[in-house]
Design a protein around this motif. Sequence first.
Motif, mmCIF file in Angstrom:
data_model
loop_
_atom_site.group_PDB
_atom_site.id
_atom_site.type_symbol
_atom_site.label_atom_id
_atom_site.label_comp_id
_atom_site.label_asym_id
_atom_site.label_seq_id
_atom_site.Cartn_x
_atom_site.Cartn_y
_atom_site.Cartn_z
ATOM 1 N N MET A 45 -25.806 -25.592 6.014
ATOM 2 C CA MET A 45 -25.160 -26.681 5.284
ATOM 3 C C MET A 45 -24.530 -26.176 3.995
ATOM 4 N N LEU A 46 -25.242 -25.333 3.232
ATOM 5 C CA LEU A 46 -24.679 -24.809 1.996
ATOM 6 C C LEU A 46 -23.452 -23.945 2.287
ATOM 7 N N THR A 47 -23.520 -23.140 3.334
ATOM 8 C CA THR A 47 -22.361 -22.315 3.711
ATOM 9 C C THR A 47 -21.155 -23.187 4.013
ATOM 10 N N ASN A 48 -21.359 -24.294 4.702
ATOM 11 C CA ASN A 48 -20.236 -25.159 5.054
ATOM 12 C C ASN A 48 -19.686 -25.907 3.842
ATOM 13 N N ILE A 49 -20.525 -26.261 2.888
ATOM 14 C CA ILE A 49 -20.028 -26.870 1.648
ATOM 15 C C ILE A 49 -19.146 -25.866 0.905
ATOM 16 N N ILE A 50 -19.579 -24.612 0.888
ATOM 17 C CA ILE A 50 -18.776 -23.560 0.247
ATOM 18 C C ILE A 50 -17.459 -23.359 0.997
ATOM 19 N N LYS A 51 -17.520 -23.366 2.323
ATOM 20 C CA LYS A 51 -16.298 -23.205 3.120
ATOM 21 C C LYS A 51 -15.291 -24.312 2.833
ATOM 22 N N VAL A 52 -15.773 -25.531 2.680
ATOM 23 C CA VAL A 52 -14.879 -26.647 2.355
ATOM 24 C C VAL A 52 -14.182 -26.393 1.027
ATOM 25 N N ARG A 53 -14.910 -25.866 0.062
ATOM 26 C CA ARG A 53 -14.333 -25.574 -1.258
ATOM 27 C C ARG A 53 -13.259 -24.493 -1.174
ATOM 28 N N TYR A 54 -13.449 -23.538 -0.263
ATOM 29 C CA TYR A 54 -12.511 -22.429 -0.104
ATOM 30 C C TYR A 54 -11.465 -22.712 0.970
ATOM 31 N N LEU A 57 -12.921 -23.166 7.451
ATOM 32 C CA LEU A 57 -13.293 -24.093 8.513
ATOM 33 C C LEU A 57 -14.808 -24.233 8.603
ATOM 34 N N PRO A 58 -15.353 -25.432 8.350
ATOM 35 C CA PRO A 58 -16.810 -25.619 8.500
ATOM 36 C C PRO A 58 -17.181 -25.698 9.979
ATOM 37 N N ILE A 59 -18.213 -24.984 10.358
ATOM 38 C CA ILE A 59 -18.699 -24.980 11.737
ATOM 39 C C ILE A 59 -20.202 -25.247 11.719
ATOM 40 N N PHE A 60 -20.641 -26.158 12.585
ATOM 41 C CA PHE A 60 -22.065 -26.463 12.698
ATOM 42 C C PHE A 60 -22.555 -26.030 14.073
ATOM 43 N N LEU A 61 -23.655 -25.303 14.063
ATOM 44 C CA LEU A 61 -24.263 -24.804 15.291
ATOM 45 C C LEU A 61 -25.680 -25.363 15.358
ATOM 46 N N ASP A 62 -25.982 -26.071 16.436
ATOM 47 C CA ASP A 62 -27.293 -26.693 16.589
ATOM 48 C C ASP A 62 -28.174 -25.821 17.478
ATOM 49 N N VAL A 63 -29.471 -25.859 17.211
ATOM 50 C CA VAL A 63 -30.428 -25.181 18.083
ATOM 51 C C VAL A 63 -30.762 -26.143 19.209
ATOM 52 N N LEU A 258 -18.912 -32.932 -3.037
ATOM 53 C CA LEU A 258 -19.994 -32.088 -3.542
ATOM 54 C C LEU A 258 -19.524 -30.659 -3.796
ATOM 55 N N SER A 259 -18.520 -30.201 -3.050
ATOM 56 C CA SER A 259 -18.043 -28.831 -3.222
ATOM 57 C C SER A 259 -17.396 -28.618 -4.590
ATOM 58 N N LEU A 260 -17.021 -29.710 -5.276
ATOM 59 C CA LEU A 260 -16.420 -29.587 -6.602
ATOM 60 C C LEU A 260 -17.442 -29.121 -7.635
ATOM 61 N N GLY A 261 -18.723 -29.173 -7.286
ATOM 62 C CA GLY A 261 -19.768 -28.712 -8.196
ATOM 63 C C GLY A 261 -20.133 -27.246 -8.017
ATOM 64 N N ILE A 262 -19.349 -26.505 -7.227
ATOM 65 C CA ILE A 262 -19.621 -25.078 -7.014
ATOM 66 C C ILE A 262 -19.036 -24.272 -8.165
ATOM 67 N N SER A 263 -19.816 -23.379 -8.698
ATOM 68 C CA SER A 263 -19.341 -22.455 -9.729
ATOM 69 C C SER A 263 -18.619 -21.291 -9.038
ATOM 70 N N ILE A 264 -17.326 -21.173 -9.277
ATOM 71 C CA ILE A 264 -16.526 -20.142 -8.609
ATOM 72 C C ILE A 264 -16.674 -18.808 -9.352
ATOM 73 N N PRO A 265 -17.051 -17.736 -8.666
ATOM 74 C CA PRO A 265 -17.170 -16.427 -9.319
ATOM 75 C C PRO A 265 -15.834 -15.967 -9.899
#
Length: 350
Positions: A45-54, A57-63, A258-265
């Motif tokens: 989930m965190l990876t996909n929030i970051i992907k949205v900011r950048y 493409l967000p991808i979800f993989l279910d077990v 929520l991705s607007l709250g990411i601190s960009i390096p």
Amino acid sequence: MKLSVFLVPVLFLLSAGCGSIGPNKVTRDRVDYSQSLADSWKEQMLTNIIKVRYLDLPIFLDVGQLVTGYSLETSVNLGGTLTSAGGIGTLGTKGRYTDRPTITYMPMTGEKFLAGFLTPIPPLNVFALVQSGYEADFILELCLDSFNGLFNRPSSIASRRQPDPEFFHVLSLMREVQDAGAFGMRLEQPEGRDYAIVFFFRDHNVSEEIKAKAAEVRRLLDVETNQMQFEMVYSPMHGGPGKLGVGTRSLLQMLQALSLGISIPEAHRQLELIPPMMEISENENALLRVHSGPKKPDNGFVAVPYEDQWFWIAQNDWKSKNTFSSILFLFTLSDSGGKENLPTITIPTY
């Protein structure tokens, strides 16, 4: 006497091999796999929030399925000779333990999943969360785009529109009114119509201070201050007489907001990996604050690498943790879609 020295370990190994190892593994496996699934779900989930900011493409993989099998093999070799001078014996043992789980992963795609991901959450579900105990200011800021014509921060990462200050003032007052138990919600079904959501204020056994704050909420929402109940309708604008217009967000819009709250390096800024867009400054009270840096933090609530940098939520940031956990909960409530015709990935682990 010497023969018994060899027989004792042999009998022990044989008795151990006859016992079942499955029941003893249930407690450990259930906890271990549950924790692993939870950790991987948070990191995805965190990876996909970051992907949205950048703008990735967000991808979800279910077990989809997890099957594990255990095997325990033991063998014993016993040999010896007996002479008049005494006995000479040899004892050899060999064992092998195998744990081979097979995990099936399923991409979450399809029409139903997209509908659940892109369709705004029904107002009933949003206010049901408030009724169930979620803080009104928190859940409404997370899930609403507008409240009777007052606008939240934009969910679009490219928008330059500023939020209405009155929106947050209303949510703050509603939190205090909620603590006093002075508002609620019920379903009604008028004749010839589908059900209606009725939002009402309560003034029985309520202090004058709370009554005044409830009246201020109604004033800010531009409705009759003496009216105590309103029908809720899905609308991004003012609902009209006797109604409250509620514009809710989809899960995708929530991730974007929520991705607007990411601190960009700084390294990513120099490489221009993100386009110019709105950001929530460090001084603003963001629902989710994601830190970044070149190294993995020692004690993050969840941390993931992306483009040679690390991103994480601080372990002591209770507001961000609450927001992140709520997004995970809301995601599990959405329709993940049918999986009958989807491609699967099955990975035996050795």
